[in-house]
Design a protein around this motif. Structure first.
Motif, PDB file in Angstrom:
ATOM      1  N   LEU A 274     -29.221 -22.485  21.115  1.00 36.67           N
ATOM      2  CA  LEU A 274     -28.768 -21.820  19.892  1.00 36.67           C
ATOM      3  C   LEU A 274     -28.385 -20.367  20.158  1.00 36.67           C
ATOM      4  N   SER A 275     -29.203 -19.672  20.932  1.00 37.61           N
ATOM      5  CA  SER A 275     -28.914 -18.268  21.238  1.00 37.61           C
ATOM      6  C   SER A 275     -27.619 -18.132  22.033  1.00 37.61           C
ATOM      7  N   THR A 276     -27.424 -19.012  23.007  1.00 37.21           N
ATOM      8  CA  THR A 276     -26.208 -18.953  23.817  1.00 37.21           C
ATOM      9  C   THR A 276     -24.978 -19.277  22.986  1.00 37.21           C
ATOM     10  N   ALA A 277     -25.084 -20.302  22.142  1.00 41.34           N
ATOM     11  CA  ALA A 277     -23.957 -20.651  21.274  1.00 41.34           C
ATOM     12  C   ALA A 277     -23.610 -19.498  20.338  1.00 41.34           C
ATOM     13  N   TYR A 278     -24.636 -18.834  19.823  1.00 47.33           N
ATOM     14  CA  TYR A 278     -24.384 -17.713  18.911  1.00 47.33           C
ATOM     15  C   TYR A 278     -23.771 -16.528  19.650  1.00 47.33           C
ATOM     16  N   GLN A 279     -24.146 -16.333  20.910  1.00 48.83           N
ATOM     17  CA  GLN A 279     -23.534 -15.264  21.701  1.00 48.83           C
ATOM     18  C   GLN A 279     -22.045 -15.526  21.919  1.00 48.83           C
ATOM     19  N   PHE A 280     -21.689 -16.779  22.163  1.00 49.13           N
ATOM     20  CA  PHE A 280     -20.266 -17.117  22.288  1.00 49.13           C
ATOM     21  C   PHE A 280     -19.546 -16.935  20.953  1.00 49.13           C
ATOM     22  N   PHE A 281     -20.248 -17.212  19.855  1.00 53.06           N
ATOM     23  CA  PHE A 281     -19.660 -16.989  18.535  1.00 53.06           C
ATOM     24  C   PHE A 281     -19.393 -15.497  18.308  1.00 53.06           C
ATOM     25  N   ILE A 282     -20.358 -14.653  18.678  1.00 53.54           N
ATOM     26  CA  ILE A 282     -20.179 -13.202  18.542  1.00 53.54           C
ATOM     27  C   ILE A 282     -19.016 -12.725  19.401  1.00 53.54           C
ATOM     28  N   LEU A 283     -18.936 -13.252  20.622  1.00 55.30           N
ATOM     29  CA  LEU A 283     -17.849 -12.857  21.512  1.00 55.30           C
ATOM     30  C   LEU A 283     -16.497 -13.281  20.943  1.00 55.30           C
TER      31      LEU A 283
ATOM     32  N   MET B 253     -35.321 -38.051  17.648  1.00 55.54           N
ATOM     33  CA  MET B 253     -35.148 -36.630  17.331  1.00 55.54           C
ATOM     34  C   MET B 253     -35.097 -35.798  18.605  1.00 55.54           C
ATOM     35  N   GLN B 254     -35.889 -36.182  19.579  1.00 56.68           N
ATOM     36  CA  GLN B 254     -35.881 -35.476  20.857  1.00 56.68           C
ATOM     37  C   GLN B 254     -34.516 -35.596  21.528  1.00 56.68           C
ATOM     38  N   LEU B 255     -33.931 -36.782  21.472  1.00 59.67           N
ATOM     39  CA  LEU B 255     -32.603 -36.974  22.048  1.00 59.67           C
ATOM     40  C   LEU B 255     -31.532 -36.230  21.253  1.00 59.67           C
ATOM     41  N   SER B 256     -31.690 -36.187  19.929  1.00 57.23           N
ATOM     42  CA  SER B 256     -30.664 -35.562  19.087  1.00 57.23           C
ATOM     43  C   SER B 256     -30.601 -34.053  19.289  1.00 57.23           C
ATOM     44  N   ILE B 257     -31.718 -33.436  19.697  1.00 56.67           N
ATOM     45  CA  ILE B 257     -31.715 -31.987  19.928  1.00 56.67           C
ATOM     46  C   ILE B 257     -30.699 -31.628  21.002  1.00 56.67           C
ATOM     47  N   ASP B 258     -30.769 -32.330  22.126  1.00 53.45           N
ATOM     48  CA  ASP B 258     -29.842 -32.044  23.222  1.00 53.45           C
ATOM     49  C   ASP B 258     -28.408 -32.373  22.831  1.00 53.45           C
ATOM     50  N   CYS B 259     -28.223 -33.499  22.146  1.00 53.96           N
ATOM     51  CA  CYS B 259     -26.862 -33.915  21.782  1.00 53.96           C
ATOM     52  C   CYS B 259     -26.236 -32.944  20.786  1.00 53.96           C
ATOM     53  N   PHE B 260     -26.965 -32.625  19.724  1.00 50.54           N
ATOM     54  CA  PHE B 260     -26.412 -31.779  18.667  1.00 50.54           C
ATOM     55  C   PHE B 260     -26.183 -30.350  19.140  1.00 50.54           C
ATOM     56  N   LEU B 261     -27.212 -29.756  19.763  1.00 55.42           N
ATOM     57  CA  LEU B 261     -27.094 -28.358  20.175  1.00 55.42           C
ATOM     58  C   LEU B 261     -26.169 -28.201  21.373  1.00 55.42           C
ATOM     59  N   GLY B 262     -26.165 -29.178  22.273  1.00 47.04           N
ATOM     60  CA  GLY B 262     -25.210 -29.129  23.374  1.00 47.04           C
ATOM     61  C   GLY B 262     -23.782 -29.203  22.873  1.00 47.04           C
ATOM     62  N   ASN B 263     -23.560 -30.030  21.858  1.00 49.04           N
ATOM     63  CA  ASN B 263     -22.231 -30.120  21.255  1.00 49.04           C
ATOM     64  C   ASN B 263     -21.851 -28.823  20.546  1.00 49.04           C
ATOM     65  N   GLU B 264     -22.833 -28.184  19.903  1.00 49.13           N
ATOM     66  CA  GLU B 264     -22.568 -26.906  19.229  1.00 49.13           C
ATOM     67  C   GLU B 264     -22.177 -25.828  20.234  1.00 49.13           C
ATOM     68  N   LEU B 265     -22.865 -25.791  21.365  1.00 46.37           N
ATOM     69  CA  LEU B 265     -22.524 -24.825  22.409  1.00 46.37           C
ATOM     70  C   LEU B 265     -21.118 -25.085  22.944  1.00 46.37           C
TER      71      LEU B 265
ATOM     72  N   VAL C 125     -17.801 -22.542  22.716  1.00 54.62           N
ATOM     73  CA  VAL C 125     -17.059 -22.158  23.922  1.00 54.62           C
ATOM     74  C   VAL C 125     -15.595 -22.567  23.804  1.00 54.62           C
ATOM     75  N   SER C 126     -15.340 -23.756  23.267  1.00 58.38           N
ATOM     76  CA  SER C 126     -13.960 -24.232  23.145  1.00 58.38           C
ATOM     77  C   SER C 126     -13.156 -23.414  22.142  1.00 58.38           C
ATOM     78  N   LYS C 127     -13.848 -22.807  21.162  1.00 60.07           N
ATOM     79  CA  LYS C 127     -13.151 -21.978  20.177  1.00 60.07           C
ATOM     80  C   LYS C 127     -12.839 -20.586  20.704  1.00 60.07           C
ATOM     81  N   LEU C 128     -13.394 -20.268  21.857  1.00 68.17           N
ATOM     82  CA  LEU C 128     -13.194 -18.936  22.433  1.00 68.17           C
ATOM     83  C   LEU C 128     -11.803 -18.865  23.056  1.00 68.17           C
ATOM     84  N   ASN C 129     -10.950 -18.066  22.473  1.00 67.42           N
ATOM     85  CA  ASN C 129      -9.575 -17.955  22.939  1.00 67.42           C
ATOM     86  C   ASN C 129      -9.448 -16.748  23.859  1.00 67.42           C
ATOM     87  N   ILE C 130      -9.441 -17.012  25.164  1.00 64.39           N
ATOM     88  CA  ILE C 130      -9.300 -15.911  26.127  1.00 64.39           C
ATOM     89  C   ILE C 130      -7.926 -15.928  26.780  1.00 64.39           C
ATOM     90  N   ASN C 131      -7.052 -16.800  26.307  1.00 62.76           N
ATOM     91  CA  ASN C 131      -5.715 -16.853  26.888  1.00 62.76           C
ATOM     92  C   ASN C 131      -4.898 -15.606  26.567  1.00 62.76           C
TER      93      ASN C 131
END
Length: 208
Positions: free
Chosen positions: A66-75, A179-191, A195-201
């Motif tokens: 969550l923290s890493t995903a939010y850092q990419f959102f801030i960036l 629920m244990q499996l969904s944590i990795d799937c959901f949060l990994g997808n959020e991260l 990252v995919s929304k980050l436009n550095i082109n």
């Protein structure tokens, strides 16, 4: 927690005295107070291993993702502000957090650009390091979770007489694993989404 709660409530709904784990003791543990003491000891280790180890690891991974995903959102927000009138306000806020004296070396636009580049490179390094560390642990956890689900289903299919307590216990067990499996799937997808929304082109820079 639901899985642990069902274990704790089993003695209230069954006449047969059983323990969470199959065990053999040199004394008659079915009589009071030995049964209660032994059952509490078993339950303690379930809580210790279940909450202290498994849930603790899940919460740690969840917090980092969550923290890493939010850092990419801030960036991403910072990149969107680039070359706009909002650069001055963002630079003023960042100068209070960082004492790198970039404002003394570069103009406003270059200073902002360097901060974005540094933040981006820091996130890439951290994500790569985190991925290298967490991958073996996540693979082993995935295998154990899938194996636990299969064993749980096999156990239910082998039962001739299924009581309400056993069904509740198995359902709670399955919910916990899913629920244990969904944590990795959901949060990994959020991260990945952040990252995919980050436009550095729009930037072209060379690493010093």
């Amino acid at each position: 927690c639901l899985f642990i709660a069902t274990f704790a409530l089993i003695p209230k709904f069954t006449n047969e005295k059983t323990l969470p784990f199959v065990a053999d003791y040199p004394f008659d543990w079915t009589i009071s107070p030995f049964y209660e003491i032994t059952y509490v000891c078993h339950l303690f280790f379930i809580v210790l291993l279940g909450l202290g180890v498994s849930v603790g690891e899940d919460l740690l991974v969840m917090a980092i993702l969550l923290s890493t995903a939010y850092q990419f959102f801030i960036l991403r927000i910072c990149f969107e502000v680039f070359n706009t009138d909002g650069i001055n306000n963002v630079n003023k806020k960042l100068r209070k957090l960082q004492s790198d004296q970039l404002d003394c070396k570069y103009d406003e636009l270059t200073e902002y650009f360097i901060r974005c580049v540094r933040h981006h490179e820091m996130l890439l390094r951290f994500t790569k390091s985190f991925n290298d560390v967490i991958n073996p642990m996540e693979v082993s956890q995935l295998i154990m979770s899938v194996a636990s689900i299969c064993l749980g289903i096999l156990r239910l299919s082998k039962m001739n007489i299924i009581t309400i307590v056993e069904v509740a216990n198995s359902v709670g067990y399955m919910i916990g694993i899913l629920m244990q499996l969904s944590i990795d799937c959901f949060l990994g997808n959020e991260l990945y989404y952040q990252v995919s929304k980050l436009n550095i082109n729009r930037f072209a820079y060379k690493k010093d």
